[in-house]
Design a protein around this motif. Structure first.
Motif, PDB file in Angstrom:
ATOM      1  N   THR A 276     -10.355   1.529 -12.298  1.00  0.00           N
ATOM      2  CA  THR A 276     -11.311   0.662 -11.620  1.00  0.00           C
ATOM      3  C   THR A 276     -10.781  -0.772 -11.616  1.00  0.00           C
ATOM      4  O   THR A 276     -10.214  -1.228 -12.605  1.00  0.00           O
ATOM      5  CB  THR A 276     -12.672   0.715 -12.358  1.00  0.00           C
ATOM      6  N   CYS A 277     -10.976  -1.450 -10.490  1.00  0.00           N
ATOM      7  CA  CYS A 277     -10.476  -2.829 -10.354  1.00  0.00           C
ATOM      8  C   CYS A 277     -11.542  -3.847 -10.707  1.00  0.00           C
ATOM      9  O   CYS A 277     -12.690  -3.713 -10.277  1.00  0.00           O
ATOM     10  CB  CYS A 277     -10.131  -3.109  -8.893  1.00  0.00           C
ATOM     11  N   ALA A 278     -11.123  -4.898 -11.403  1.00  0.00           N
ATOM     12  CA  ALA A 278     -12.030  -6.042 -11.575  1.00  0.00           C
ATOM     13  C   ALA A 278     -11.826  -7.008 -10.412  1.00  0.00           C
ATOM     14  O   ALA A 278     -12.756  -7.644  -9.942  1.00  0.00           O
ATOM     15  CB  ALA A 278     -11.763  -6.735 -12.898  1.00  0.00           C
ATOM     16  N   ALA A 279     -10.577  -7.122  -9.954  1.00  0.00           N
ATOM     17  CA  ALA A 279     -10.297  -7.991  -8.800  1.00  0.00           C
ATOM     18  C   ALA A 279      -9.232  -7.309  -7.960  1.00  0.00           C
ATOM     19  O   ALA A 279      -8.305  -6.684  -8.498  1.00  0.00           O
ATOM     20  CB  ALA A 279      -9.816  -9.354  -9.256  1.00  0.00           C
ATOM     21  N   TYR A 280      -9.384  -7.437  -6.643  1.00  0.00           N
ATOM     22  CA  TYR A 280      -8.496  -6.704  -5.736  1.00  0.00           C
ATOM     23  C   TYR A 280      -8.196  -7.599  -4.536  1.00  0.00           C
ATOM     24  O   TYR A 280      -9.105  -8.066  -3.860  1.00  0.00           O
ATOM     25  CB  TYR A 280      -9.224  -5.433  -5.294  1.00  0.00           C
ATOM     26  N   ILE A 281      -6.902  -7.864  -4.319  1.00  0.00           N
ATOM     27  CA  ILE A 281      -6.525  -8.653  -3.140  1.00  0.00           C
ATOM     28  C   ILE A 281      -5.832  -7.718  -2.171  1.00  0.00           C
ATOM     29  O   ILE A 281      -4.827  -7.088  -2.511  1.00  0.00           O
ATOM     30  CB  ILE A 281      -5.534  -9.791  -3.490  1.00  0.00           C
ATOM     31  N   LYS A 282      -6.399  -7.636  -0.985  1.00  0.00           N
ATOM     32  CA  LYS A 282      -5.787  -6.774   0.023  1.00  0.00           C
ATOM     33  C   LYS A 282      -4.930  -7.640   0.935  1.00  0.00           C
ATOM     34  O   LYS A 282      -5.399  -8.671   1.442  1.00  0.00           O
ATOM     35  CB  LYS A 282      -6.890  -6.103   0.823  1.00  0.00           C
ATOM     36  N   TYR A 283      -3.672  -7.237   1.110  1.00  0.00           N
ATOM     37  CA  TYR A 283      -2.754  -7.955   2.004  1.00  0.00           C
ATOM     38  C   TYR A 283      -2.429  -7.081   3.201  1.00  0.00           C
ATOM     39  O   TYR A 283      -2.578  -5.851   3.140  1.00  0.00           O
ATOM     40  CB  TYR A 283      -1.441  -8.263   1.287  1.00  0.00           C
ATOM     41  N   GLU A 284      -1.893  -7.719   4.229  1.00  0.00           N
ATOM     42  CA  GLU A 284      -1.416  -6.940   5.361  1.00  0.00           C
ATOM     43  C   GLU A 284      -0.317  -5.983   4.911  1.00  0.00           C
ATOM     44  O   GLU A 284      -0.116  -4.924   5.476  1.00  0.00           O
ATOM     45  CB  GLU A 284      -0.869  -7.904   6.418  1.00  0.00           C
ATOM     46  N   THR A 285       0.422  -6.375   3.853  1.00  0.00           N
ATOM     47  CA  THR A 285       1.589  -5.596   3.440  1.00  0.00           C
ATOM     48  C   THR A 285       1.391  -4.823   2.137  1.00  0.00           C
ATOM     49  O   THR A 285       2.346  -4.240   1.637  1.00  0.00           O
ATOM     50  CB  THR A 285       2.779  -6.541   3.257  1.00  0.00           C
ATOM     51  N   GLY A 286       0.193  -4.825   1.576  1.00  0.00           N
ATOM     52  CA  GLY A 286      -0.001  -4.112   0.316  1.00  0.00           C
ATOM     53  C   GLY A 286      -1.225  -4.640  -0.404  1.00  0.00           C
ATOM     54  O   GLY A 286      -2.167  -5.098   0.233  1.00  0.00           O
ATOM     55  N   PHE A 287      -1.208  -4.577  -1.735  1.00  0.00           N
ATOM     56  CA  PHE A 287      -2.332  -5.167  -2.466  1.00  0.00           C
ATOM     57  C   PHE A 287      -1.906  -5.623  -3.848  1.00  0.00           C
ATOM     58  O   PHE A 287      -0.805  -5.312  -4.317  1.00  0.00           O
ATOM     59  CB  PHE A 287      -3.520  -4.188  -2.553  1.00  0.00           C
TER      60      PHE A 287
END
Ligand code: C2E
Ligand code: MG
Ligand code: MG
Length: 645
Positions: free
Chosen positions: A512-523
């Motif tokens: 489970t994620c506490a923080a998640y950054i989604k990028y165009e190229t990944g995360f």
């Protein structure tokens, strides 16, 4: 016009060559009919001073005699030696322009055949200035000024040639005047430094500035660089001007101590002439230190064409400048035949995309693709990109979508005098470190008031925070992407970043994620419990099937507070995870993800949502180092009302 020297009195004759002297030509001219027209020719021997210096004056004198004969024979008109290595010939107006040109060409060619030492002849040539059809009603000085100016033009164009003065072409005269004024102008402080801001287009923060010279002329007003830089590059005066601009930049920068924009990098343009000066980087460093300025805050702009002409020297020079700590950029990239091959050997910090390149290319689909890929390539090579000449909102949208956040252009500001620049800088550097603090202490707004997060779902509460009087946001958990908080992705504008957050898990689900950054190229995901109960920071590069990178952490306990910090440095591609101010995991060679699409707290698309508290989340647009993180942690825990873990 016959050469009348025989009939003139001795005081009007040149003792050395037997031609008429300066006095003689004025006498002769004053006796001409006022309704007549004449042509005049000014002849100067190229490199004559070198002959005198190397071979001595008596050889120099002999050369003057030989050249006098050459001139007399070919012109067959009234010829005078004005002094030194300068001659003037006056012609009757019945000579056609072709005849005068023919005479000039024969004299130029004839230089190699005169009866003189060949080694010396190989050094010298003639520069000839011609003015046609001048009325004798004028002063002789006015006629001579015109053919003198034409002669100077011949020298600039590479010597060993003739130039015909054109009445309508004032540039020759203007250039001649500039040359007469430039030294005094420098001494009198007429060359002033203007600053053009470089701005982060996403955050509207000041990023840096470029220093550009302006000649503030007492009579003509402000002269733009194009009016004098090309000339100074030819006559070498540019070296002095560049050093003056550089000194001024250091001096002005040193007055910014304590200002929000104190540490912005300022760039200066350097002409290619400095390239051949091995001590150039040392000289720059001494000046910077004398003003207490770090070379890290000074950037040397070298224009693209130089790299192509002098690539070997350039690479050496760039390496040396960077060894001393200066930043180096390639200016006007895209203006000429960009040497892509050179980019791979040239370790510069920044590429400045040329204004014309932007304007021409951004009008077509193919052009846009080229720009997009040039930016992407530069960033892959770990170089920053600055786009010059941004004038419209559409250009901002396009260029930022290509992944270049920094602009220099009229949309934000033209180059400004110091005082006005300082006002601009004050206004635009309210947030110089590009960090945003979401305390989650009763609201989703960032402390600077610029951003606000958004709830997705329900069941949130504010509970006890890490300080006696502060709160933390409680996330209730849920299925995929349920009960999360979205932060605006525009807070992340750089490839490098640091995220600092406090978390207290109430339940631990693996992955489970506490923080998640989604990028165009990944995360990039911060996972409180990953492998075997250990936390992890995971970076996914979806361009590569095997692109998984984990900076492992320590096991976390339910119900305890943890200060979790992640830094990613795009320059050296290193990901570091810290817990409670200490490093818990380092991974190298982590590819750079680009274009943040979403910043999600408390979950991600693949796993059940996080249950527990989060508070004090700070997002920095740069990679912080160990000392910073350690100190940051100490500042939290040293606060009197800190409640403990
Ligand atoms: P550069 O280094 O490429 O500087 C950028 C030029 O683009 C500046 O012209 C600036 O005023 C102009 N510019 C910036 N934004 C815009 C825009 O949005 N639209 C348009 N149309 N123009 C924009 P500037 O100040 O006239 O300088 C011209 C060039 O002269 C510079 O080009 C630089 O190569 C040279 N230069 C200026 N000062 C110095 C100096 O002190 N030393 C040396 N070696 N060269 C200098
Ligand atoms: Mg420049
Ligand atoms: Mg430029």
């Amino acid at each position: 016009m016959e050469n009348k020297s025989n009939s003139q009195n001795l005081a009007s004759l040149d003792y050395l060559t037997g031609l008429v002297n300066r006095r003689g030509i004025y006498e002769y001219y004053s006796n001409l009919d006022k309704d007549k027209h004449i042509h005049a020719m000014f002849i100067d021997i190229d490199n004559f001073k070198r002959v005198n210096d190397i071979y001595g004056h008596s050889i120099g004198d002999k050369l003057l005699v030989c050249i006098s004969q050459l001139i007399s024979e070919h012109t067959n008109s009234f010829a005078a030696r004005m002094g030194g290595d300068e001659y003037v010939v006056l012609f009757d107006a019945h000579h056609s322009e072709e005849a005068i040109v023919d005479i000039s060409e024969k004299m130029l060619a004839g230089m190699q055949n005169i009866n003189f030492r060949k080694d010396i002849l190989s050094l010298v040539s003639l520069s000839i200035g011609i003015v046609m059809n001048q009325s004798v009603t004028q002063q002789l000085d006015d006629i001579l000024a015109k053919c003198d100016a034409a002669m100077y033009q011949a020298k600039y164009d590479g010597k060993n040639r003739y130039t015909i003065y054109k009445e309508y072409d004032k540039t020759i005269e203007i250039n001649r005047n500039i040359e007469l004024e430039m030294e005094d102008a420098l001494k009198n402080g007429e060359f002033q430094v203007y600053f053009q801001p470089k701005v982060n287009m996403i955050t509207s923060d000041l990023y840096g500035a470029e220093a550009l010279s302006r000649w503030v002329h007492p009579v003509d007003g402000v002269r733009p660089p194009m009016a004098y830089i090309p000339l100074f590059e030819k006559n070498g005066f540019i070296s002095k001007l560049d050093m003056h601009v550089y000194e001024e930049v250091c001096r002005i920068k040193s007055t910014w101590v304590g200002k929000t924009y104190e540490h912005i990098p300022v760039s200066v343009n350097m002409s290619r002439l400095h390239l051949y000066d091995r001590l150039f980087p040392e000289t720059l460093l001494k000046i910077a230190y004398a003003h207490g300025i770090s070379p890290k805050e000074l950037e040397i702009e070298i224009t693209e064409s130089v790299f192509i002409k002098d690539s070997t020297e350039m690479i050496l020079m760039v390496n040396r400048l960077r060894k001393y700590g200066f930043l180096v950029s390639i200016d006007d990239f895209g203006s000429g035949f960009s040497a892509l091959n050179l980019l791979k050997d040239l370790p510069v910090d920044t590429i400045k995309l040329d204004r014309e390149f932007l304007h021409v290319s951004s009008n077509t689909v193919r052009g846009k693709k080229v720009i997009r890929n040039v930016i992407s390539m530069c960033r892959d090579l770990k170089m920053d990109v600055v786009t010059e000449g941004i004038e419209t909102k559409e250009q901002i949208d396009f260029i930022t979508s290509c992944g270049c956040p920094i602009a220099q252009g009229y949309f934000y500001s033209p180059p400004l005098p110091v005082k006005e620049f300082e006002d601009f800088a004050e206004e635009y550097s309210k947030n110089p470190h590009l960090s945003h603090n979401f305390r989650l202490n009763g609201s989703l707004a960032s402390e600077d008031g610029l951003f606000e997060g958004q709830f997705v779902g329900e069941g949130f509460e504010y509970r006890q925070g890490i300080f006696k009087e502060s709160k933390a946001l409680y996330f209730p958990g849920g299925a995929f992407e349920e009960n999360n908080v979205l932060l605006p992705e525009t807070v992340l504008v750089n490839d490098s970043f640091t995220i600092s957050m406090w978390l207290k898990p109430e339940a631990l689900h693996s992955w489970t994620c506490a923080a998640y950054i989604k990028y165009e190229t990944g995360f990039c995901a911060i996972v409180p419990q990953a492998w075997e109960g250990v936390s992890s920071t995971r970076v996914r590069d979806s361009r590569d099937i095997n692109g998984w990178y984990d900076a492992s952490g320590a096991p976390l306990q339910v119900g305890a507070w943890y200060h979790y910090v992640v830094t990613y440095n795009a320059k050296n591609e290193t990901l570091i995870a810290f817990i409670n101010g200490e490093v818990v995991g380092i991974v190298e060679n982590v590819p750079t993800n680009r274009y943040a699409k979403q910043i999600r707290l408390g979950g991600d698309p693949y796993q059940p949502s996080y249950q527990g508290c989060i508070t004090e989340i700070v997002i920095y647009n740069e990679a912080k180092d160990y000392d910073f993180v350690h100190e940051l942690h100490r500042r939290y825990t040293d606060r009197e009302n800190f409640l403990g873990f």
